[in-house]
Design a protein around this motif. Structure first.
Motif, PDB file in Angstrom:
ATOM      1  N   SER A 163      51.968  43.602  40.602  1.00  0.00           N
ATOM      2  CA  SER A 163      52.685  42.898  39.530  1.00  0.00           C
ATOM      3  C   SER A 163      54.155  43.304  39.439  1.00  0.00           C
ATOM      4  CB  SER A 163      52.005  43.152  38.179  1.00  0.00           C
ATOM      5  OG  SER A 163      52.357  44.421  37.676  1.00  0.00           O
ATOM      6  N   MET A 164      54.575  44.225  40.333  1.00  0.00           N
ATOM      7  CA  MET A 164      55.934  44.750  40.216  1.00  0.00           C
ATOM      8  C   MET A 164      56.997  43.654  40.322  1.00  0.00           C
ATOM      9  SD  MET A 164      57.594  47.983  42.144  1.00  0.00           S
ATOM     10  CE  MET A 164      57.641  47.189  43.729  1.00  0.00           C
ATOM     11  N   LEU A 170      53.766  35.125  35.671  1.00  0.00           N
ATOM     12  CA  LEU A 170      53.273  35.380  37.029  1.00  0.00           C
ATOM     13  C   LEU A 170      52.376  36.613  37.072  1.00  0.00           C
ATOM     14  CD1 LEU A 170      55.984  34.697  39.738  1.00  0.00           C
ATOM     15  CD2 LEU A 170      53.836  33.526  39.326  1.00  0.00           C
ATOM     16  N   ILE A 171      52.627  37.572  36.184  1.00  0.00           N
ATOM     17  CA  ILE A 171      51.782  38.773  36.137  1.00  0.00           C
ATOM     18  C   ILE A 171      50.361  38.362  35.776  1.00  0.00           C
ATOM     19  CG2 ILE A 171      51.327  40.935  34.889  1.00  0.00           C
ATOM     20  CD1 ILE A 171      54.292  41.415  34.737  1.00  0.00           C
ATOM     21  N   ILE A 174      48.861  36.674  38.822  1.00  0.00           N
ATOM     22  CA  ILE A 174      48.476  37.523  39.955  1.00  0.00           C
ATOM     23  C   ILE A 174      47.202  38.312  39.615  1.00  0.00           C
ATOM     24  CG2 ILE A 174      49.859  39.652  39.570  1.00  0.00           C
ATOM     25  CD1 ILE A 174      50.171  38.268  42.916  1.00  0.00           C
ATOM     26  N   PHE A 175      47.063  38.733  38.357  1.00  0.00           N
ATOM     27  CA  PHE A 175      45.838  39.443  37.977  1.00  0.00           C
ATOM     28  C   PHE A 175      44.619  38.516  37.988  1.00  0.00           C
ATOM     29  CE2 PHE A 175      48.636  42.861  36.448  1.00  0.00           C
ATOM     30  CZ  PHE A 175      47.973  43.937  36.986  1.00  0.00           C
ATOM     31  N   SER A 176      44.812  37.258  37.591  1.00  0.00           N
ATOM     32  CA  SER A 176      43.692  36.304  37.684  1.00  0.00           C
ATOM     33  C   SER A 176      43.279  36.131  39.133  1.00  0.00           C
ATOM     34  CB  SER A 176      44.088  34.926  37.152  1.00  0.00           C
ATOM     35  OG  SER A 176      44.557  35.028  35.868  1.00  0.00           O
ATOM     36  N   ILE A 177      44.277  36.063  40.014  1.00  0.00           N
ATOM     37  CA  ILE A 177      43.986  35.884  41.437  1.00  0.00           C
ATOM     38  C   ILE A 177      43.250  37.105  41.984  1.00  0.00           C
ATOM     39  CG2 ILE A 177      45.077  35.729  43.721  1.00  0.00           C
ATOM     40  CD1 ILE A 177      47.160  33.860  42.340  1.00  0.00           C
ATOM     41  N   ALA A 198      45.612  46.265  34.393  1.00  0.00           N
ATOM     42  CA  ALA A 198      44.775  46.856  35.442  1.00  0.00           C
ATOM     43  C   ALA A 198      43.440  47.321  34.858  1.00  0.00           C
ATOM     44  CB  ALA A 198      45.504  48.025  36.101  1.00  0.00           C
ATOM     45  N   LEU A 199      43.478  47.993  33.708  1.00  0.00           N
ATOM     46  CA  LEU A 199      42.238  48.501  33.107  1.00  0.00           C
ATOM     47  C   LEU A 199      41.359  47.359  32.613  1.00  0.00           C
ATOM     48  CD1 LEU A 199      43.559  51.614  31.143  1.00  0.00           C
ATOM     49  CD2 LEU A 199      42.339  51.564  33.324  1.00  0.00           C
TER      50      LEU A 199
END
Ligand code: ATP
Length: 236
Positions: A163-164, A170-171, A174-177, A198-199
């Motif tokens: 996610s950087m 978009l964060i 990307i986490f959904s992906i 992340a958690l």
């Protein structure tokens, strides 16, 4: 157990970056590694992918000792890292970059299938398939790095700060992906500054402080742990 790290230490010259780290990743899991800047998260990833040699300890993948195995041979076994901060080939197109991800494979039907999957996961890359990697936006390059790693059809995908530098929308994406990739059968070890996300996504997680694992638990447990909340989630 897919990955087992047992008492691993790692040195950069005289600086000891990892002090006897132990962690495991089971097949099917998303495991997150969180910690402050300089805690040793990227270093742990480098030890696993074989970019840096360890000073002591053991790394096992699918039950086999890979502690001394060359990095490229680890990729062939199904251990693939999408590098922190992109690391794509700037002079190659999106499609060429994705093809490079599959360089260890010979199964053309499988490669074509995975290319379709990456294009479905990242429609933005599909639109820009002919564009040179180096001219993509930062977020698009990040997607390309993840997509390229997926093209090796890894058993374990190592993601360093996916996610950087991404905008908030978009964060989320990307986490959904990442969750979707996991649900499609890929085990994931994830390093993240964005501890909250992340958690929330991880089955289990480890907290790293100055080169040592100081806490571990399910993602939900750590999300509600008072000291984790205070140190990493910005809530007292
Ligand atoms: P960040 O969240 O800031 O990326 P990190 O948890 O990933 O941090 P590492 O990059 O693993 O941290 O660094 C761990 C420690 O090792 C730091 O103190 C760092 O300065 C040091 N270090 C990392 N790479 C090198 C290197 N090539 N040479 C010397 N020291 C290094």
């Amino acid at each position: 157990m897919l990955l087992e790290i047992d008492d691993v230490s790692l040195l950069y010259g005289r600086i000891q970056a990892l002090h006897g780290i132990s962690l495991t990743v089971n097949e099917g899991e998303i495991v997150a590694l969180i910690g402050a800047n300089g805690a040793g998260k990227s270093t742990t990833m480098r030890a696993i992918s074989g970019i840096r040699p360890v000073a002591s300890g053991r790394i096992r993948f699918e039950g086999e000792d890979i502690t001394k195995l060359r990095a490229d041979l680890r990729v062939r076994r199904g251990l693939c890292q999408a590098p922190e901060g992109r690391g794509i080939f700037p002079g190659m197109t999106v499609l060429e970059n994705l093809d490079m991800g599959a360089y260890t494979r010979r199964d053309r039907a499988g490669i074509a299938q995975d290319l379709n999957r990456v294009m479905e996961l990242f429609p933005r890359l599909a639109e820009r398939r002919k564009q040179q990697g180096g001219t993509l936006s930062g977020g698009e390059q990040q997607m390309l790095a993840v997509g390229r790693a997926l093209m090796s059809r890894p058993k374990l995908l190592l993601l360093d700060e996916p996610s950087m530098g991404l905008a908030p929308m978009l964060i989320q994406q990307i986490f959904s992906i990442i969750t979707e990739i996991n649900e499609q059968g890929t085990t994931i070890l994830l390093v993240e500054q964005n501890a909250q996300q992340a958690l929330a996504r991880a089955h289990r997680a480890y907290v790293l402080e100055t080169g040592r694992i100081v806490k571990s638990g399910t993602g939900a447990e750590l999300l509600h742990d008072p000291s984790v909340k205070e140190a990493y989630l910005g809530v007292a």
